[in-house]
Design a protein around this motif. Structure first.
Motif, short mmCIF file in Angstrom:
data_model
loop_
_atom_site.label_atom_id
_atom_site.label_comp_id
_atom_site.label_asym_id
_atom_site.label_seq_id
_atom_site.Cartn_x
_atom_site.Cartn_y
_atom_site.Cartn_z
N PHE A 7 2.06 -5.73 -0.46
CA PHE A 7 2.29 -4.29 -0.24
C PHE A 7 1.14 -3.67 0.55
O PHE A 7 1.36 -2.96 1.53
CB PHE A 7 2.44 -3.58 -1.59
CG PHE A 7 2.39 -2.08 -1.48
CD1 PHE A 7 3.49 -1.36 -1.02
CD2 PHE A 7 1.23 -1.38 -1.81
CE1 PHE A 7 3.44 0.03 -0.90
CE2 PHE A 7 1.18 0.00 -1.70
CZ PHE A 7 2.29 0.71 -1.23
N PHE A 8 -0.09 -3.96 0.12
CA PHE A 8 -1.24 -3.39 0.83
C PHE A 8 -1.38 -3.96 2.23
O PHE A 8 -1.87 -3.27 3.13
CB PHE A 8 -2.53 -3.62 0.02
CG PHE A 8 -2.69 -2.67 -1.13
CD1 PHE A 8 -2.66 -1.30 -0.92
CD2 PHE A 8 -2.89 -3.13 -2.42
CE1 PHE A 8 -2.82 -0.41 -1.98
CE2 PHE A 8 -3.05 -2.25 -3.48
CZ PHE A 8 -3.01 -0.89 -3.25
N PHE A 9 -0.97 -5.21 2.42
CA PHE A 9 -1.02 -5.79 3.77
C PHE A 9 -0.09 -5.02 4.70
O PHE A 9 -0.44 -4.76 5.86
CB PHE A 9 -0.62 -7.26 3.72
CG PHE A 9 -0.79 -7.97 5.04
CD1 PHE A 9 -1.99 -8.57 5.37
CD2 PHE A 9 0.26 -8.03 5.95
CE1 PHE A 9 -2.15 -9.21 6.59
CE2 PHE A 9 0.11 -8.68 7.16
CZ PHE A 9 -1.10 -9.27 7.49
N ASN A 13 -2.78 -0.21 7.52
CA ASN A 13 -3.15 0.66 8.64
C ASN A 13 -3.16 2.14 8.25
O ASN A 13 -3.73 2.97 8.98
CB ASN A 13 -2.20 0.45 9.82
CG ASN A 13 -2.37 -0.91 10.46
OD1 ASN A 13 -3.44 -1.51 10.38
ND2 ASN A 13 -1.32 -1.41 11.09
N TYR A 14 -2.53 2.47 7.13
CA TYR A 14 -2.49 3.86 6.68
C TYR A 14 -3.61 4.19 5.70
O TYR A 14 -3.81 5.36 5.34
CB TYR A 14 -1.15 4.17 6.02
CG TYR A 14 0.04 3.86 6.89
CD1 TYR A 14 0.39 4.69 7.95
CD2 TYR A 14 0.82 2.72 6.66
CE1 TYR A 14 1.47 4.40 8.76
CE2 TYR A 14 1.91 2.43 7.46
CZ TYR A 14 2.23 3.26 8.51
OH TYR A 14 3.31 2.98 9.31
N VAL A 21 -10.66 10.87 5.30
CA VAL A 21 -10.51 12.23 4.79
C VAL A 21 -11.38 12.44 3.55
O VAL A 21 -12.09 13.46 3.43
CB VAL A 21 -9.03 12.54 4.47
CG1 VAL A 21 -8.92 13.85 3.70
CG2 VAL A 21 -8.21 12.61 5.75
N PHE A 22 -11.36 11.48 2.64
CA PHE A 22 -12.12 11.62 1.40
C PHE A 22 -13.62 11.64 1.65
O PHE A 22 -14.38 12.21 0.86
CB PHE A 22 -11.76 10.49 0.42
CG PHE A 22 -10.54 10.78 -0.40
CD1 PHE A 22 -10.62 11.60 -1.51
CD2 PHE A 22 -9.31 10.25 -0.05
CE1 PHE A 22 -9.50 11.89 -2.27
CE2 PHE A 22 -8.19 10.52 -0.80
CZ PHE A 22 -8.27 11.34 -1.91
#
Length: 244
Positions: A7-9, A13-14, A21-22
């Motif tokens: 899922f993270f792969f 890119n997001y 931002v953080f």
């Protein structure tokens, strides 16, 4: 863990825009002595960048994915991959640690760093599952000899001697990552010295920030131009050979 890694792969890119931002949100500071914090973070980030550059410049592994899925066109065990199974991710984690520190954000250090370490651990587990299924015994032997994360420095001199360092390949493959984190470092420095929190002027230190941003942007688009030109020339040469 493999499912989480896949899922993270697909969504990796997001993740970095959210990370950026953080970094600029007004969380509790690490220290009021920002100069020390900045240079410590910068040093860690530079080490991460060097690890990435050496990985790419010596023997690079193509593991960028295909159709947003994990893919590798071969099992690479040379270069820095003979000392660590995931040198690119080690470099990435060092970059994230460095940028988090120089952001002077306690939230980034206490939350974002552990989060990204978890994310990369999950991605690595997913990649290793793929490589194990694709290359079987060969990959198992490689895993038994080389650490997943902690680099083994024994024989590193021999590795450098046996592999030519390709600077052009580094520039063409790494210019985007280098530009983004260096730009982030400049903006975080400006933010933490209150320049971005006040009016944007060319007075005092403002001229130095603008000059640094302009220089980084010029280098970025210059390398991008030469990379695209080389690709275009290769396509033209290939088309000419096919016609001949």
């Amino acid at each position: 863990m493999v499912k989480i890694g896949n899922f993270f792969f697909r969504t990796r890119n997001y993740l970095f825009p959210v990370f950026y931002v953080f970094l600029f949100l007004p969380f509790t500071r690490i220290s009021e002595n920002y100069a020390t914090v900045f240079f410590i973070g910068l040093a860690v980030a530079i080490v991460g960048q060097l690890v990435r550059m050496l990985t790419i410049g010596l023997v690079y592994i193509v593991r960028g994915g295909r159709n947003r899925r994990i893919y590798a066109d071969g099992l690479v065990t040379d270069g820095l991959f003979s000392h660590c199974r995931n040198p690119m991710y080690v470099g990435n984690i060092l970059l994230i640690i460095g940028i988090s520190i120089l952001s002077n954000s306690l939230f980034a250090v206490l939350v974002m760093i552990p989060l990204f370490i978890f994310i990369y651990q999950a991605i690595v587990r997913a990649e290793e599952a793929y490589l194990g299924n694709s290359y079987g015994g060969g990959f198992d032997v490689y895993c038994a000899k080389v650490n997943r994360w902690i680099p083994e420095l024994k024989g590193i001199g021999t590795t450098f001697k046996e592999n030519d360092f390709n600077l052009k390949k580094v520039a063409f493959k790494e210019y985007n990552t280098s530009y983004l984190w260096m730009l982030g470092a400049v903006l975080l420095l400006a933010y933490n010295t209150n320049w971005l929190k006040t009016k944007l002027t060319l007075e005092n230190e403002g001229i130095y920030f603008i000059a640094a941003i302009a220089l980084l942007t010029l280098l970025y688009f210059s390398i991008r131009f030469f990379k695209k030109r080389e690709r275009r020339l290769k396509r033209q040469k290939l088309a000419a050979e096919q016609i001949a």
